[in-house]
Design a protein around this motif. Structure first.
Motif, PDB file in Angstrom:
ATOM      1  N   LEU A 255     -18.796 -45.327 -29.501  1.00  0.00           N
ATOM      2  CA  LEU A 255     -17.442 -45.612 -29.965  1.00  0.00           C
ATOM      3  C   LEU A 255     -17.080 -44.723 -31.150  1.00  0.00           C
ATOM      4  O   LEU A 255     -15.950 -44.226 -31.240  1.00  0.00           O
ATOM      5  CB  LEU A 255     -17.317 -47.088 -30.338  1.00  0.00           C
ATOM      6  N   GLU A 256     -18.027 -44.500 -32.034  1.00  0.00           N
ATOM      7  CA  GLU A 256     -17.780 -43.587 -33.155  1.00  0.00           C
ATOM      8  C   GLU A 256     -17.419 -42.198 -32.645  1.00  0.00           C
ATOM      9  O   GLU A 256     -16.496 -41.550 -33.139  1.00  0.00           O
ATOM     10  CB  GLU A 256     -19.009 -43.517 -34.050  1.00  0.00           C
ATOM     11  N   ARG A 257     -18.159 -41.713 -31.637  1.00  0.00           N
ATOM     12  CA  ARG A 257     -17.885 -40.399 -31.076  1.00  0.00           C
ATOM     13  C   ARG A 257     -16.487 -40.342 -30.459  1.00  0.00           C
ATOM     14  O   ARG A 257     -15.761 -39.356 -30.626  1.00  0.00           O
ATOM     15  CB  ARG A 257     -18.936 -40.066 -30.007  1.00  0.00           C
ATOM     16  N   LEU A 258     -16.094 -41.404 -29.763  1.00  0.00           N
ATOM     17  CA  LEU A 258     -14.782 -41.437 -29.121  1.00  0.00           C
ATOM     18  C   LEU A 258     -13.651 -41.434 -30.150  1.00  0.00           C
ATOM     19  O   LEU A 258     -12.647 -40.731 -29.990  1.00  0.00           O
ATOM     20  CB  LEU A 258     -14.665 -42.665 -28.222  1.00  0.00           C
ATOM     21  N   VAL A 259     -13.805 -42.220 -31.206  1.00  0.00           N
ATOM     22  CA  VAL A 259     -12.758 -42.286 -32.227  1.00  0.00           C
ATOM     23  C   VAL A 259     -12.687 -40.971 -32.993  1.00  0.00           C
ATOM     24  O   VAL A 259     -11.596 -40.418 -33.212  1.00  0.00           O
ATOM     25  CB  VAL A 259     -12.994 -43.472 -33.177  1.00  0.00           C
ATOM     26  N   ALA A 260     -13.834 -40.450 -33.404  1.00  0.00           N
ATOM     27  CA  ALA A 260     -13.846 -39.188 -34.152  1.00  0.00           C
ATOM     28  C   ALA A 260     -13.297 -38.033 -33.321  1.00  0.00           C
ATOM     29  O   ALA A 260     -12.747 -37.075 -33.873  1.00  0.00           O
ATOM     30  CB  ALA A 260     -15.263 -38.872 -34.612  1.00  0.00           C
ATOM     31  N   GLY A 261     -13.403 -38.140 -32.003  1.00  0.00           N
ATOM     32  CA  GLY A 261     -12.917 -37.089 -31.133  1.00  0.00           C
ATOM     33  C   GLY A 261     -11.476 -37.234 -30.706  1.00  0.00           C
ATOM     34  O   GLY A 261     -10.984 -36.439 -29.900  1.00  0.00           O
ATOM     35  N   SER A 262     -10.780 -38.235 -31.242  1.00  0.00           N
ATOM     36  CA  SER A 262      -9.369 -38.458 -30.916  1.00  0.00           C
ATOM     37  C   SER A 262      -8.487 -37.997 -32.070  1.00  0.00           C
ATOM     38  O   SER A 262      -8.932 -37.944 -33.226  1.00  0.00           O
ATOM     39  CB  SER A 262      -9.113 -39.939 -30.640  1.00  0.00           C
ATOM     40  N   ALA A 263      -7.244 -37.691 -31.764  1.00  0.00           N
ATOM     41  CA  ALA A 263      -6.312 -37.309 -32.826  1.00  0.00           C
ATOM     42  C   ALA A 263      -6.052 -38.482 -33.761  1.00  0.00           C
ATOM     43  O   ALA A 263      -6.032 -38.327 -34.984  1.00  0.00           O
ATOM     44  CB  ALA A 263      -5.004 -36.803 -32.226  1.00  0.00           C
ATOM     45  N   ALA A 264      -5.856 -39.670 -33.194  1.00  0.00           N
ATOM     46  CA  ALA A 264      -5.534 -40.851 -33.997  1.00  0.00           C
ATOM     47  C   ALA A 264      -5.770 -42.092 -33.163  1.00  0.00           C
ATOM     48  O   ALA A 264      -5.811 -42.041 -31.924  1.00  0.00           O
ATOM     49  CB  ALA A 264      -4.083 -40.809 -34.474  1.00  0.00           C
ATOM     50  N   ALA A 265      -5.898 -43.227 -33.844  1.00  0.00           N
ATOM     51  CA  ALA A 265      -5.937 -44.528 -33.181  1.00  0.00           C
ATOM     52  C   ALA A 265      -4.545 -45.147 -33.236  1.00  0.00           C
ATOM     53  O   ALA A 265      -3.788 -44.930 -34.186  1.00  0.00           O
ATOM     54  CB  ALA A 265      -6.954 -45.442 -33.845  1.00  0.00           C
ATOM     55  N   VAL A 266      -4.225 -45.943 -32.217  1.00  0.00           N
ATOM     56  CA  VAL A 266      -2.925 -46.604 -32.141  1.00  0.00           C
ATOM     57  C   VAL A 266      -3.136 -48.112 -32.252  1.00  0.00           C
ATOM     58  O   VAL A 266      -3.965 -48.688 -31.540  1.00  0.00           O
ATOM     59  CB  VAL A 266      -2.198 -46.278 -30.823  1.00  0.00           C
ATOM     60  N   LEU A 267      -2.363 -48.746 -33.150  1.00  0.00           N
ATOM     61  CA  LEU A 267      -2.436 -50.189 -33.355  1.00  0.00           C
ATOM     62  C   LEU A 267      -1.019 -50.770 -33.227  1.00  0.00           C
ATOM     63  O   LEU A 267      -0.334 -51.009 -34.226  1.00  0.00           O
ATOM     64  CB  LEU A 267      -2.995 -50.525 -34.738  1.00  0.00           C
ATOM     65  N   PRO A 268      -0.554 -51.017 -32.008  1.00  0.00           N
ATOM     66  CA  PRO A 268       0.815 -51.521 -31.818  1.00  0.00           C
ATOM     67  C   PRO A 268       0.883 -53.048 -31.927  1.00  0.00           C
ATOM     68  O   PRO A 268       1.507 -53.719 -31.098  1.00  0.00           O
ATOM     69  CB  PRO A 268       1.133 -51.043 -30.394  1.00  0.00           C
ATOM     70  N   TYR A 269       0.256 -53.616 -32.972  1.00  0.00           N
ATOM     71  CA  TYR A 269       0.028 -55.051 -33.047  1.00  0.00           C
ATOM     72  C   TYR A 269       1.332 -55.838 -33.182  1.00  0.00           C
ATOM     73  O   TYR A 269       2.251 -55.433 -33.903  1.00  0.00           O
ATOM     74  CB  TYR A 269      -0.880 -55.381 -34.228  1.00  0.00           C
ATOM     75  N   ARG A 270       1.373 -56.985 -32.526  1.00  0.00           N
ATOM     76  CA  ARG A 270       2.506 -57.901 -32.657  1.00  0.00           C
ATOM     77  C   ARG A 270       2.398 -58.722 -33.932  1.00  0.00           C
ATOM     78  O   ARG A 270       3.408 -59.072 -34.553  1.00  0.00           O
ATOM     79  CB  ARG A 270       2.551 -58.851 -31.451  1.00  0.00           C
ATOM     80  N   ASP A 271       1.174 -59.100 -34.296  1.00  0.00           N
ATOM     81  CA  ASP A 271       0.919 -59.764 -35.577  1.00  0.00           C
ATOM     82  C   ASP A 271      -0.483 -59.386 -36.011  1.00  0.00           C
ATOM     83  O   ASP A 271      -1.313 -58.962 -35.201  1.00  0.00           O
ATOM     84  CB  ASP A 271       1.092 -61.291 -35.473  1.00  0.00           C
ATOM     85  N   ALA A 272      -0.747 -59.494 -37.311  1.00  0.00           N
ATOM     86  CA  ALA A 272      -2.045 -59.096 -37.848  1.00  0.00           C
ATOM     87  C   ALA A 272      -2.144 -59.564 -39.285  1.00  0.00           C
ATOM     88  O   ALA A 272      -1.149 -59.983 -39.894  1.00  0.00           O
ATOM     89  CB  ALA A 272      -2.219 -57.574 -37.782  1.00  0.00           C
ATOM     90  N   THR A 273      -3.349 -59.498 -39.823  1.00  0.00           N
ATOM     91  CA  THR A 273      -3.566 -59.684 -41.257  1.00  0.00           C
ATOM     92  C   THR A 273      -4.000 -58.320 -41.795  1.00  0.00           C
ATOM     93  O   THR A 273      -3.192 -57.502 -42.177  1.00  0.00           O
ATOM     94  CB  THR A 273      -4.617 -60.783 -41.508  1.00  0.00           C
ATOM     95  N   GLN A 274      -5.313 -58.077 -41.813  1.00  0.00           N
ATOM     96  CA  GLN A 274      -5.838 -56.744 -42.083  1.00  0.00           C
ATOM     97  C   GLN A 274      -6.474 -56.243 -40.794  1.00  0.00           C
ATOM     98  O   GLN A 274      -6.342 -56.875 -39.754  1.00  0.00           O
ATOM     99  CB  GLN A 274      -6.819 -56.782 -43.252  1.00  0.00           C
ATOM    100  N   SER A 275      -7.201 -55.126 -40.835  1.00  0.00           N
ATOM    101  CA  SER A 275      -7.721 -54.582 -39.585  1.00  0.00           C
ATOM    102  C   SER A 275      -8.999 -53.799 -39.791  1.00  0.00           C
ATOM    103  O   SER A 275      -9.012 -52.785 -40.493  1.00  0.00           O
ATOM    104  CB  SER A 275      -6.676 -53.677 -38.922  1.00  0.00           C
TER     105      SER A 275
END
Length: 370
Positions: A255-275
């Protein structure tokens, strides 16, 4: 100072904090076996053992929760700390631990979600509502990860003077003590990862992806994780030609390799606190696109693009800008690095947290409890 850090959940978060505190203090870290195995790499446990006192207790199944509290209390008694710091999560064991200690030691609690997410988290919060209330009431200081979360917590009855805001530090996918791998990201790939619950907005992301396809925006979307939304939206995920689906629990190093190899992460959350997704994405050196819910904007600041929750057009525009606008990705990457080296560094967070421990000690030995 001698610090007992009890984390029968949020193992990776607690291990980062404990390691940073151990640079200047004596630290006992108590983790839960299953949560620890899922979040921390085996070689990282060896690294931690060289720096602090590490103890592992069983998983917090409901029948075992009183036993977990007793085991934690025993480890605390043997270590003889000056302060105890617990992590709130859906269990009764931490409230039971606070009751066993009966105010003999300063007690600090980190509340990750003052108000629960919708869906399963809300149901769990209702189940453990009394335990949450008892734990918060027994705490001399309560830590949250954003100013808006402090206001949410105060509305549950915790006095303002007991609440402190400390940022959520960056995470490295269970890596402790090793160098973060370097590599060039795929500038057209966006990643959506983690537990796939409805509140995280996968449906909205697929709507935005329809716009990218219709407009010819060169986005490749990687969806990685497991949960009910993957099952519900499986036909749409399979039909989109630019989506790669990696279904199920993914190993931390992969998972670290996949995230580091992406331009950005997307968080289209409807509700949240922290992340923790933001903390992990920043730990991998990548920016985010996120919605303005909870304390996400406080966490992101200038290391990403923020859009209103539920605004599909704005979400699609942000993704298009990130993969096509010259210089934008580099600007965001530089901002992420500044945050990693600054207020989101564990050294800075440990310093601020140690100051709270001192305040909690004063509340018990000086002015007394409120």
């Amino acid at each position: 100072m001698r610090i007992a850090l009890i984390a029968t959940h949020h193992a990776d978060y607690a291990a980062n904090l404990a390691a940073a505190l151990a640079e200047h203090h004596d630290v006992l870290l108590v983790l839960s076996r299953r949560n620890c195995a899922r979040q921390i790499r085996p070689e990282s446990l060896d690294w931690l053992r060289q720096r602090l006192t590490l103890r592992i207790v069983p998983h917090h199944l409901a029948p075992l929760q009183p036993l977990i509290a007793l085991l934690c209390a025993r480890h605390i008694a043997r270590f003889r700390p000056d302060v105890v710091h617990a992590q709130e999560h859906p269990t009764r064991s931490m409230a039971q631990l606070a009751r066993l200690l009966r105010g003999r030691l300063p007690f600090v609690t980190t509340v990750h979600d003052p108000l629960p997410h919708s869906g399963d988290d809300d149901r769990a919060a209702r189940t453990f509502a009394r335990a949450y209330a008892a734990l918060r009431a027994a705490s001399d200081r309560v830590i949250v990860h954003g100013q808006s979360l402090a206001e949410d917590l105060a509305r549950t009855g915790v006095p303002h003077e007991r609440i402190a805001v400390v940022p959520h530090g960056v995470l490295h996918f269970g890596r402790h003590g090793g160098e973060v791998p370097q590599g060039a990201p795929d500038r057209h790939r966006l990643i959506f990862f983690g537990r796939m619950e409805a509140y995280k907005g996968l449906a909205e992301l697929l709507d935005a992806n329809d716009l990218w396809l219709a407009q010819g925006v060169p986005v490749d979307l990687l969806v990685a994780g497991a949960g009910p939304e993957v099952n519900r939206l499986a036909p749409r995920l399979a039909a989109a030609p630019n989506i790669t689906l990696m279904r199920g629990r993914i190993a931390q190093d992969e998972l670290e390799r996949l995230v580091a190899g992406s331009a950005a992460a997307v968080l289209p959350y409807r509700d949240a606190t922290q992340s923790g997704v933001i903390a992990s994405t920043y730990g991998a050196g990548r920016p985010v696109i996120a919605t303005r819910v909870g304390a996400l904007a406080e966490a992101v600041q200038d290391g990403g693009l923020m859009v209103p929750a539920g605004d599909i057009a704005a979400l699609a525009e942000a993704g298009a800008r990130l993969v096509t606008e010259p210089g934008l990705l580099e600007t965001l990457e530089a901002a992420v690095q500044r945050r990693r080296d600054g207020d989101l560094s564990w050294a800075d967070i440990a310093r601020r947290t140690a100051a709270l421990y001192a305040a909690a000690r004063h509340a018990v030995t000086g002015a007394g409890r409120d």
